[in-house]
Scaffold this motif. Structure first.
Motif, short mmCIF file in Angstrom:
data_model
loop_
_atom_site.label_atom_id
_atom_site.label_comp_id
_atom_site.label_asym_id
_atom_site.label_seq_id
_atom_site.Cartn_x
_atom_site.Cartn_y
_atom_site.Cartn_z
N GLY A 11 -39.66 21.27 18.74
CA GLY A 11 -39.56 22.27 19.80
C GLY A 11 -38.75 23.45 19.32
N PRO A 12 -38.69 24.47 20.15
CA PRO A 12 -37.94 25.67 19.77
C PRO A 12 -36.46 25.39 19.57
CG PRO A 12 -39.23 26.04 21.78
CD PRO A 12 -39.32 24.59 21.46
N SER A 13 -35.85 26.23 18.81
CA SER A 13 -34.42 26.12 18.55
C SER A 13 -33.63 26.26 19.84
CB SER A 13 -34.01 27.23 17.57
OG SER A 13 -32.65 27.21 17.34
N GLY A 14 -32.62 25.41 20.01
CA GLY A 14 -31.70 25.55 21.13
C GLY A 14 -32.09 24.85 22.42
N VAL A 15 -33.14 24.02 22.40
CA VAL A 15 -33.57 23.36 23.64
C VAL A 15 -32.91 22.00 23.84
CG1 VAL A 15 -35.76 24.57 23.78
CG2 VAL A 15 -35.65 22.38 22.61
N GLY A 16 -32.13 21.52 22.86
CA GLY A 16 -31.39 20.27 23.04
C GLY A 16 -32.00 19.05 22.37
N LYS A 17 -32.79 19.25 21.33
CA LYS A 17 -33.41 18.12 20.64
C LYS A 17 -32.37 17.19 20.04
CE LYS A 17 -35.67 20.86 17.96
NZ LYS A 17 -35.24 22.17 18.49
N THR A 18 -31.37 17.74 19.38
CA THR A 18 -30.35 16.92 18.75
C THR A 18 -29.52 16.20 19.80
OG1 THR A 18 -30.26 18.39 16.84
CG2 THR A 18 -28.36 16.94 17.19
N ALA A 19 -29.14 16.88 20.87
CA ALA A 19 -28.37 16.25 21.94
C ALA A 19 -29.16 15.11 22.56
CB ALA A 19 -27.99 17.28 23.00
#
Length: 64
Positions: free
Chosen positions: A32-40
């Motif tokens: 997904g786009p950068s900054g959408v919370g994938k890592t979290a």
């Protein structure tokens, strides 16, 4: 593995989908786009798993 975010609210559908994917597949990809919370999202789900299942590895692939 890094610690999950101190507060992670919502996204129950995404959490359930990721948990289900991890249970049935040896490799699961989040995109997904950068900054959408994938890592979290990934860290929260991995931290909530049964400790005996925690042989997970989190790998971040970024565009060069």
């Amino acid at each position: 593995m890094p610690n999950p975010p101190a507060v992670f609210v919502g996204r129950e559908r995404e959490r359930a989908a990721l948990s289900s994917a991890l249970a049935r597949a040896p490799l699961t990809v989040l995109h997904g786009p950068s900054g959408v919370g994938k890592t979290a999202l990934a860290l929260t789900v991995l931290a909530s798993r049964e400790p005996s299942l925690d042989e997970s590895t989190l790998v971040s692939l970024r565009d060069a």
